[in-house]
Design a protein around this motif. Structure first.
Motif, PDB file in Angstrom:
ATOM      1  N   HIS A   5       0.837  -1.198   0.000  1.00  7.14           N
ATOM      2  CA  HIS A   5       0.000   0.000   0.000  1.00  7.14           C
ATOM      3  C   HIS A   5       0.879   1.258   0.000  1.00  7.14           C
ATOM      4  O   HIS A   5       0.617   2.206  -0.755  1.00  7.14           O
ATOM      5  CB  HIS A   5      -0.929  -0.013   1.214  1.00  7.14           C
ATOM      6  N   THR A   9       1.216   4.019  -3.013  1.00  9.11           N
ATOM      7  CA  THR A   9       1.016   5.435  -2.712  1.00  9.11           C
ATOM      8  C   THR A   9       2.184   6.251  -3.237  1.00  9.11           C
ATOM      9  O   THR A   9       1.994   7.333  -3.812  1.00  9.11           O
ATOM     10  CB  THR A   9       0.839   5.643  -1.195  1.00  9.11           C
ATOM     11  N   ASP A  13       2.002   9.102  -6.047  1.00 10.32           N
ATOM     12  CA  ASP A  13       2.524  10.450  -5.810  1.00 10.32           C
ATOM     13  C   ASP A  13       3.464  10.884  -6.932  1.00 10.32           C
ATOM     14  O   ASP A  13       3.434  12.044  -7.352  1.00 10.32           O
ATOM     15  CB  ASP A  13       3.269  10.526  -4.480  1.00 10.32           C
ATOM     16  N   TYR A  31      -6.153   4.782  -2.505  1.00 11.41           N
ATOM     17  CA  TYR A  31      -4.908   4.890  -1.752  1.00 11.41           C
ATOM     18  C   TYR A  31      -4.825   6.119  -0.853  1.00 11.41           C
ATOM     19  O   TYR A  31      -4.153   6.071   0.171  1.00 11.41           O
ATOM     20  CB  TYR A  31      -3.712   4.831  -2.700  1.00 11.41           C
ATOM     21  N   ASN A  32      -5.458   7.211  -1.208  1.00 12.05           N
ATOM     22  CA  ASN A  32      -5.416   8.395  -0.343  1.00 12.05           C
ATOM     23  C   ASN A  32      -6.542   8.381   0.679  1.00 12.05           C
ATOM     24  O   ASN A  32      -6.337   8.726   1.837  1.00 12.05           O
ATOM     25  CB  ASN A  32      -5.470   9.683  -1.160  1.00 12.05           C
ATOM     26  N   ASP A  34      -8.347   5.588   1.317  1.00  8.92           N
ATOM     27  CA  ASP A  34      -8.373   4.238   1.879  1.00  8.92           C
ATOM     28  C   ASP A  34      -9.766   3.609   1.843  1.00  8.92           C
ATOM     29  O   ASP A  34     -10.180   2.946   2.794  1.00  8.92           O
ATOM     30  CB  ASP A  34      -7.815   4.241   3.301  1.00  8.92           C
TER      31      ASP A  34
END
Length: 85
Positions: A5, A9, A13, A31-32, A34
């Motif tokens: 994870h 991320t 980014d 991912y941001n 969740d």
């Protein structure tokens, strides 16, 4: 949070801007924010499988870019030196 994870991320980014808007939106939710695949599917109005397909495709694209550029790998190699400075 799992190591995978965190890695995804980092990929997002660095390379998220290279994805389509739809891929960016679903990856950000995953991912941001969740959210689960089911929660994303409900929010996006598509099936859970549809969400998974978009996310897997985006993950693969970002991994291919990382394999070619090695930006994250090089950053991780420099991190101990940066920490010591």
């Amino acid at each position: 949070m799992t190591e995978d994870h965190v890695y995804m991320t980092m990929l997002f980014d660095h390379y998220g801007a290279l994805l389509t808007e739809r891929q960016q939106r679903l990856m950000a939710l995953r991912y941001n924010d969740d959210l689960s695949l089911s929660e994303i599917a409900e929010n996006a109005g598509i099936s859970r499988q549809g969400v998974r397909d978009v996310i897997v495709r985006a993950e693969n694209q970002m991994q291919e870019i990382e394999d070619k550029t090695g930006l994250i790998r090089r950053f991780e190699e420099m991190r101990p030196h940066l920490d010591s400075i």
